[in-house]
Write a protein that holds these residues in place. Structure first.
Motif, short mmCIF file in Angstrom:
data_model
loop_
_atom_site.label_atom_id
_atom_site.label_comp_id
_atom_site.label_asym_id
_atom_site.label_seq_id
_atom_site.Cartn_x
_atom_site.Cartn_y
_atom_site.Cartn_z
N TYR A 32 5.06 114.17 -23.27
CA TYR A 32 3.89 113.69 -22.56
C TYR A 32 4.09 113.92 -21.07
O TYR A 32 5.17 113.67 -20.55
N MET A 34 2.39 113.34 -17.19
CA MET A 34 1.43 112.50 -16.49
C MET A 34 1.48 112.71 -14.99
O MET A 34 2.50 113.16 -14.44
N LEU A 88 2.88 111.23 -7.99
CA LEU A 88 4.12 111.27 -8.77
C LEU A 88 3.86 111.94 -10.10
O LEU A 88 2.95 111.54 -10.83
N GLU A 92 7.60 112.02 -20.42
CA GLU A 92 8.14 111.05 -21.35
C GLU A 92 8.68 111.72 -22.60
O GLU A 92 8.02 112.57 -23.21
N TYR A 94 11.28 109.36 -24.70
CA TYR A 94 11.19 107.98 -25.18
C TYR A 94 11.01 107.00 -24.04
O TYR A 94 10.78 105.82 -24.24
N LYS A 95 11.17 107.51 -22.79
CA LYS A 95 10.91 106.70 -21.61
C LYS A 95 10.35 107.61 -20.53
O LYS A 95 10.48 108.83 -20.60
N LEU A 96 9.71 107.00 -19.53
CA LEU A 96 9.14 107.77 -18.43
C LEU A 96 10.23 108.17 -17.43
O LEU A 96 11.03 107.33 -17.02
N PHE A 98 10.30 109.97 -13.68
CA PHE A 98 9.40 110.30 -12.58
C PHE A 98 10.02 111.34 -11.66
O PHE A 98 11.24 111.37 -11.46
N GLY A 99 9.15 112.16 -11.04
CA GLY A 99 9.56 112.95 -9.91
C GLY A 99 9.62 112.06 -8.67
O GLY A 99 9.24 110.89 -8.70
#
Lengths: 108, 115
Positions: A32, A34, A88, A92, A94-96, A98-99
């Motif tokens: 995923y 985002m 940002l 994902e 299993y967890k997000l 971030f950049g």
């Protein structure tokens, strides 16, 4: 090497310009993708998310994902001063993850 | 619909002191997350709760950080003793469930400065 790489900018554009943001990643397990927008002294808010490679459009925003190149982009058309924020990317498995975020200023 | 609430908004402490942050998620959201966002970086997940159970705390420095979510609603994150490198914004987020399709809603964060 970080899992998610994002140029922190800053990026300054005139009102009405197209803003182009991108991230690269190394983890093939990410499914995923985002984009979050974070105004100063606020929490991040979800702008767009995509599941697969391809384009997704929402108003003035277009998100692109190229899984083969491990590269994602966000385009903002007809940028407005209210678009001034930090953007940002996040991914994902299993967890997000971030950049670092790219700070964008749209000049009136 | 009320958003994620956090308090305090700002906190300044001396190193080696203790500090606690509180989070109240969106009503009905089963999953609660605590993130640490250091200046110039993206948020990093510290701990994830599903109801009142811990799903992931692999990046929580357990020698000094602790978190609880009693009764599966609000949550507290504690740091004891604090170090200079703990200066950051601590963000709480919640989602209805867990998983890639679930939107996480973030609170405004608690800005911590350790002197």
């Amino acid at each position: 090497q970080k899992e998610v790489e994002q140029d922190p900018g800053p990026l300054s554009v005139p009102e009405g310009a197209i803003v182009s943001l991108n991230c690269t990643y190394s983890n093939s397990a990410f499914q995923y993708f985002m984009w979050y927008r974070q105004y100063s002294r606020k929490g991040p808010e979800l702008l767009m998310y995509t599941y697969s490679s391809g384009n997704k459009e929402d108003g003035r925003f277009t998100a692109q994902v190229d899984k083969s190149s491990k590269y994602i982009s966000l385009f903002i058309r007809d940028s407005q001063p209210s678009d001034s924020a930090t953007y940002l990317c996040a991914m994902e498995d299993y967890k997000l993850s971030f950049g670092a975020g790219t700070t964008v200023t749209v000049r009136a | 619909e009320a958003g994620v609430a956090q308090s305090p908004r700002y906190k300044i402490i001396e190193k080696r002191q203790s500090v606690a942050f509180w989070c109240n998620p969106i009503s009905g959201h089963a999953t609660l997350y605590w993130y640490q966002q250091i200046l110039g970086q993206g948020p990093k997940l510290l701990i994830q709760f599903q109801n009142n159970g811990v799903v992931d705390d692999s990046q929580l420095p357990k020698d000094r950080f602790s978190a609880e979510r009693l009764k599966g609603v609000d949550s507290t994150l504690k740091i004891q003793p604090a170090k200079l490198e703990d200066s950051a914004v601590y963000l709480c987020a919640s989602s209805e469930l867990a998983g890639g399709a679930e939107t996480q809603y973030f609170g405004p964060g608690t800005r911590l400065l350790v002197l």
